[in-house]
Design a protein around this motif. Structure first.
Motif, PDB file in Angstrom:
ATOM      1  N   VAL A 177       0.851  -1.182   0.000  1.00 16.46           N
ATOM      2  CA  VAL A 177       0.000   0.000   0.000  1.00 16.46           C
ATOM      3  C   VAL A 177       0.892   1.238   0.000  1.00 16.46           C
ATOM      4  CG1 VAL A 177      -1.784   1.293   1.232  1.00 16.46           C
ATOM      5  CG2 VAL A 177      -1.819  -1.213   1.262  1.00 16.46           C
ATOM      6  N   ASP A 178       0.780   2.074  -1.022  1.00 17.62           N
ATOM      7  CA  ASP A 178       1.538   3.323  -1.097  1.00 17.62           C
ATOM      8  C   ASP A 178       0.900   4.312  -0.128  1.00 17.62           C
ATOM      9  OD1 ASP A 178       2.644   5.821  -1.767  1.00 17.62           O
ATOM     10  OD2 ASP A 178       2.971   5.219  -3.846  1.00 17.62           O
ATOM     11  N   THR A 179       1.606   4.634   0.947  1.00 16.57           N
ATOM     12  CA  THR A 179       1.018   5.499   1.972  1.00 16.57           C
ATOM     13  C   THR A 179       0.908   6.952   1.514  1.00 16.57           C
ATOM     14  OG1 THR A 179       3.208   5.791   2.981  1.00 16.57           O
ATOM     15  CG2 THR A 179       1.821   4.022   3.847  1.00 16.57           C
ATOM     16  N   ASP A 180       1.578   7.319   0.421  1.00 13.82           N
ATOM     17  CA  ASP A 180       1.489   8.689  -0.091  1.00 13.82           C
ATOM     18  C   ASP A 180       0.318   8.863  -1.058  1.00 13.82           C
ATOM     19  OD1 ASP A 180       3.763   9.517   1.316  1.00 13.82           O
ATOM     20  OD2 ASP A 180       5.082   8.751  -0.267  1.00 13.82           O
ATOM     21  N   THR A 181       0.049   7.847  -1.874  1.00 14.87           N
ATOM     22  CA  THR A 181      -0.998   7.959  -2.899  1.00 14.87           C
ATOM     23  C   THR A 181      -2.224   7.095  -2.612  1.00 14.87           C
ATOM     24  OG1 THR A 181      -0.109   6.143  -4.233  1.00 14.87           O
ATOM     25  CG2 THR A 181       0.810   8.345  -4.608  1.00 14.87           C
ATOM     26  N   ASP A 182      -2.127   6.192  -1.626  1.00 16.49           N
ATOM     27  CA  ASP A 182      -3.213   5.271  -1.265  1.00 16.49           C
ATOM     28  C   ASP A 182      -3.437   4.190  -2.321  1.00 16.49           C
ATOM     29  OD1 ASP A 182      -4.642   4.949   1.106  1.00 16.49           O
ATOM     30  OD2 ASP A 182      -6.534   5.512   0.167  1.00 16.49           O
ATOM     31  N   GLU A 183      -2.516   4.057  -3.273  1.00 22.62           N
ATOM     32  CA  GLU A 183      -2.643   2.993  -4.269  1.00 22.62           C
ATOM     33  C   GLU A 183      -2.288   1.647  -3.635  1.00 22.62           C
ATOM     34  OE1 GLU A 183      -3.683   2.778  -7.377  1.00 22.62           O
ATOM     35  OE2 GLU A 183      -4.290   4.893  -7.341  1.00 22.62           O
ATOM     36  N   VAL A 184      -2.925   0.591  -4.147  1.00 20.87           N
ATOM     37  CA  VAL A 184      -2.672  -0.768  -3.665  1.00 20.87           C
ATOM     38  C   VAL A 184      -2.032  -1.558  -4.800  1.00 20.87           C
ATOM     39  CG1 VAL A 184      -3.690  -2.870  -2.720  1.00 20.87           C
ATOM     40  CG2 VAL A 184      -4.645  -0.634  -2.100  1.00 20.87           C
ATOM     41  N   TYR A 185      -0.865  -2.161  -4.521  1.00 21.49           N
ATOM     42  CA  TYR A 185      -0.115  -2.856  -5.560  1.00 21.49           C
ATOM     43  C   TYR A 185       0.117  -4.321  -5.184  1.00 21.49           C
ATOM     44  CZ  TYR A 185       1.183   1.822  -7.262  1.00 21.49           C
ATOM     45  OH  TYR A 185       1.167   3.108  -7.746  1.00 21.49           O
ATOM     46  N   LEU A 186       0.299  -5.129  -6.222  1.00 22.18           N
ATOM     47  CA  LEU A 186       0.730  -6.508  -6.043  1.00 22.18           C
ATOM     48  C   LEU A 186       2.200  -6.526  -5.660  1.00 22.18           C
ATOM     49  CD1 LEU A 186       0.318  -9.621  -6.441  1.00 22.18           C
ATOM     50  CD2 LEU A 186       0.975  -9.263  -8.832  1.00 22.18           C
ATOM     51  N   GLY A 187       2.552  -7.275  -4.616  1.00 20.22           N
ATOM     52  CA  GLY A 187       3.950  -7.415  -4.226  1.00 20.22           C
ATOM     53  C   GLY A 187       4.510  -8.729  -4.734  1.00 20.22           C
ATOM     54  N   GLU A 188       4.626  -9.713  -3.853  1.00 21.22           N
ATOM     55  CA  GLU A 188       5.178 -11.012  -4.229  1.00 21.22           C
ATOM     56  C   GLU A 188       4.131 -12.106  -4.067  1.00 21.22           C
ATOM     57  OE1 GLU A 188       8.724 -11.912  -2.109  1.00 21.22           O
ATOM     58  OE2 GLU A 188       9.607  -9.926  -2.419  1.00 21.22           O
ATOM     59  N   LEU A 189       4.331 -13.185  -4.801  1.00 21.25           N
ATOM     60  CA  LEU A 189       3.480 -14.369  -4.706  1.00 21.25           C
ATOM     61  C   LEU A 189       4.279 -15.504  -4.087  1.00 21.25           C
ATOM     62  CD1 LEU A 189       1.047 -16.260  -5.496  1.00 21.25           C
ATOM     63  CD2 LEU A 189       2.219 -16.568  -7.705  1.00 21.25           C
ATOM     64  N   ASN A 190       3.732 -16.134  -3.070  1.00 19.40           N
ATOM     65  CA  ASN A 190       4.299 -17.361  -2.516  1.00 19.40           C
ATOM     66  C   ASN A 190       3.317 -18.485  -2.805  1.00 19.40           C
ATOM     67  OD1 ASN A 190       6.756 -16.426  -1.182  1.00 19.40           O
ATOM     68  ND2 ASN A 190       5.367 -15.260   0.112  1.00 19.40           N
ATOM     69  N   PRO A 191       3.586 -19.322  -3.813  1.00 16.79           N
ATOM     70  CA  PRO A 191       2.630 -20.372  -4.194  1.00 16.79           C
ATOM     71  C   PRO A 191       2.712 -21.580  -3.266  1.00 16.79           C
ATOM     72  CG  PRO A 191       4.539 -20.439  -5.636  1.00 16.79           C
ATOM     73  CD  PRO A 191       4.760 -19.290  -4.702  1.00 16.79           C
ATOM     74  N   ARG A 192       2.303 -21.381  -2.030  1.00 20.96           N
ATOM     75  CA  ARG A 192       2.427 -22.428  -1.015  1.00 20.96           C
ATOM     76  C   ARG A 192       1.660 -22.022   0.229  1.00 20.96           C
ATOM     77  NH1 ARG A 192       7.291 -19.753  -1.227  1.00 20.96           N
ATOM     78  NH2 ARG A 192       8.257 -21.395  -2.448  1.00 20.96           N
ATOM     79  N   ILE A 193       1.536 -22.934   1.170  1.00 17.75           N
ATOM     80  CA  ILE A 193       1.129 -22.619   2.519  1.00 17.75           C
ATOM     81  C   ILE A 193       2.205 -21.711   3.097  1.00 17.75           C
ATOM     82  CG2 ILE A 193       0.599 -23.612   4.791  1.00 17.75           C
ATOM     83  CD1 ILE A 193       0.181 -26.312   3.206  1.00 17.75           C
TER      84      ILE A 193
END
Length: 556
Positions: A365-381
């Motif tokens: 979450v960009d705290t300056d613009t309030d945009e929400v972005y995809l970070g990383e994917l962990n394909p597992r438990i």
């Protein structure tokens, strides 16, 4: 009493006793009713008594010849299905941490682990007794060793109905794991290792997210050979002078580099040159973790959690993951809706790749613009699973992991995923949970002589953290005065810098916003950490090189 009456009663008694004597040692046994003396029934089968398992699903019975099921259509039917499950399901790992407590919901669910935190007292945990010393370099090596261990294989073969293949879940696995399971007749209920490896790449995740309409922080995917090329690529993409560079694989921040000058480049260039990289604009962000399950009916999204990262009292690794918090203020309603939609879009795209089941996403979450972005994917438990499975949403419906199990069990289902996600969003404001992964942070290398017991702790009248009672998991915690500690290393094991000592789970928050920006551990969190460490003592080793074993808690 007539002979016909005798014949109609006696076989029923014998059948019940036979069923009891062939049950697995850790399975609850319902004793046959005692027949009145006047029936004069003779039964020579030995009496069998067992200690019952103190978990909810353990008391459920399973029909011996269930008719073909119609599709499960609601959560109530899903609950019933798992409470009467007769297929053995095993979670295998160094510890049972990730899915601890799932045995409350799923009949015939057990844990096979290398470390026994309960010293034999947990009725659903099995640990081999003969463990000659060896160094494990990865979680995959732990799991493959356990699968091939003769004690483990003997344990898993007990009481399995003919033709039934045990289901196996774990965090870490590879192609060797798949081969072992195929040879032994086990069903590995996870996506193929090759697919997981492909999706684990930060480069692939970014591309798939872009295709799905789940964008990452502004970036460019490329290769660079020197400082001038890095600057040129960043300028062309409009990323600014403050950059974050990531290589495809790695965790705990070990392959994420912050570069704003040529000296920064020289420091990290050896890890970057020759690889595909993701060059991002550096933003003021708030990292949020969320788990989800991709099912044939859509993606079920779990609760959002903040992460504890880089705290020197918990981990020696700068930027290293060391816990999670779940509370109502993780995201406001608008951000939560954006993040949920982002996760569901990526889930739909993963379905096109052939993926199904559990996965974890880091949202930024960009705290300056309030945009929400995809970070990383962990394909597992993941390591966040422990909290995900005790949320208010989990107890109102079922734990998130049960949707993963549905995908791999022999049952059809047709669930309203939209309705489930909407209800879980409403319940997100009802619970507060936190967990800390406590690592050894000093340079000590010791053979441990005293260690804390696994179980429930609380603060006494003097503010000291004291052991209160044995406990199987953290589900019974009521308020912030209580905590559950899961010990990893016991007496006779070794500790060294970076070793995972244990996991502490509690109600309430463990970090606050700091005056300088970012976050800091609360006074309560610091007291809990110091109190746990005070329970450990050991003898220094003359030859420290022979002590290390890798558990790898970051990627949980």
């Amino acid at each position: 009493m007539t002979e016909a009456t005798r014949r109609s009663v006696a076989p029923r008694k014998r059948t019940s006793t036979a069923a009891a004597t062939t049950a697995t040692p850790t399975s609850p046994v319902v004793e046959a009713p005692v027949l009145p003396a006047e029936l004069d029934v003779v039964d020579t089968a030995p009496e069998t008594r067992e200690v019952s398992v103190a978990t909810d699903a353990a008391f459920a019975s399973s029909p011996s010849a269930a008719p073909k099921r119609r599709p499960l259509r609601n959560v109530s039917e899903v609950r019933h299905f798992f409470r009467t499950n007769d297929v053995p399901v095993y979670f295998i790992g160094a510890t049972p941490f990730n899915l601890l407590g799932i045995d409350r919901w799923v009949r015939n669910f057990s844990y096979i682990t290398y470390y026994d935190a309960w010293d034999g007292a947990h009725p659903r945990v099995f640990t081999p007794t003969h463990k000659p010393y060896q160094e494990f370099e990865s979680g995959e090596e732990f799991n493959n060793w356990l699968l091939k261990n003769p004690e483990v294989r003997a344990y898993m073969s007990r009481g399995i109905p003919r033709g039934v293949r045990p289901k196996i879940a774990m965090v870490f696995f590879n192609e060797e794991t798949e081969g072992i399971c195929a040879e032994l007749g086990y069903d590995l209920i996870l996506p193929p290792a090759s697919l997981r490896e492909h999706l684990d790449s930060k480069i692939v995740t970014t591309r798939l997210g872009n295709e799905a309409g789940a964008p990452s922080v502004p970036n460019v995917l490329t290769r660079v050979a020197d400082w001038d090329e890095l600057q040129a690529e960043a300028e062309k993409a409009g990323l600014g002078a403050e950059l974050v560079v990531q290589t495809p694989y790695g965790d705990s921040g070990k392959t994420t580099f912050f570069i704003s000058s040529e000296s920064d480049w020289r420091k990290h260039s050896a890890d970057i040159i020759g690889q595909d990289v993701k060059i991002m604009r550096r933003i003021n962000n708030r990292p949020v973790a969320v788990e989800a399950v991709l099912t044939r009916c859509g993606t079920v999204v779990g609760p959002f959690m903040t992460e504890l990262t880089g705290y020197s009292k918990l981990t020696p690794y700068q930027g290293g993951w060391c816990g999670n918090e779940m509370h109502p203020d993780v995201l406001n309603s608008e951000r939560r809706s954006k993040a949920t939609e982002l996760v569901r879009r990526l889930g739909d795209r993963l379905s096109d790749e052939g993926y199904r089941g559990f996965f974890e996403i880091d949202v930024l979450v960009d705290t300056d613009t309030d945009e929400v972005y995809l970070g990383e994917l962990n394909p597992r438990i993941s390591g966040a699973s422990a909290i995900t499975n005790v949320t208010a949403g989990a107890y109102a419906d079922v734990p998130l992991f049960l949707f993963h199990l549905l995908e791999y069990m022999d049952v059809d289902f047709d669930l309203d995923v939209d309705e489930i996600n909407e209800r879980w969003e409403e319940l997100a404001s009802a619970d507060v949970w936190s967990q800390m992964i406590i690592k050894e942070t000093s340079n000590v290398v010791e053979r441990l002589e005293t260690t804390p017991r696994t179980g429930q702790y609380s603060l006494d009248d003097n503010g000291a953290l004291v052991f209160r009672r044995a406990a199987l998991d953290w589900h019974q915690l009521q308020d912030e005065s209580e905590a559950f500690f899961l010990r990893i290393y016991g007496n006779g094991d070794y500790r060294w810098k970076g070793a995972d000592l244990g996991v502490l789970v509690t109600k309430g928050r463990l970090q606050i916003d700091s005056a300088q920006g970012g976050s800091a551990l609360t006074i309560r969190a610091r007291h809990l950490i110091d109190s746990v460490r005070a329970h450990y003592s050991g003898t220094p080793l003359a030859e420290p090189s022979a002590a290390k074993q890798t558990v790898g808690f970051k990627s949980l």
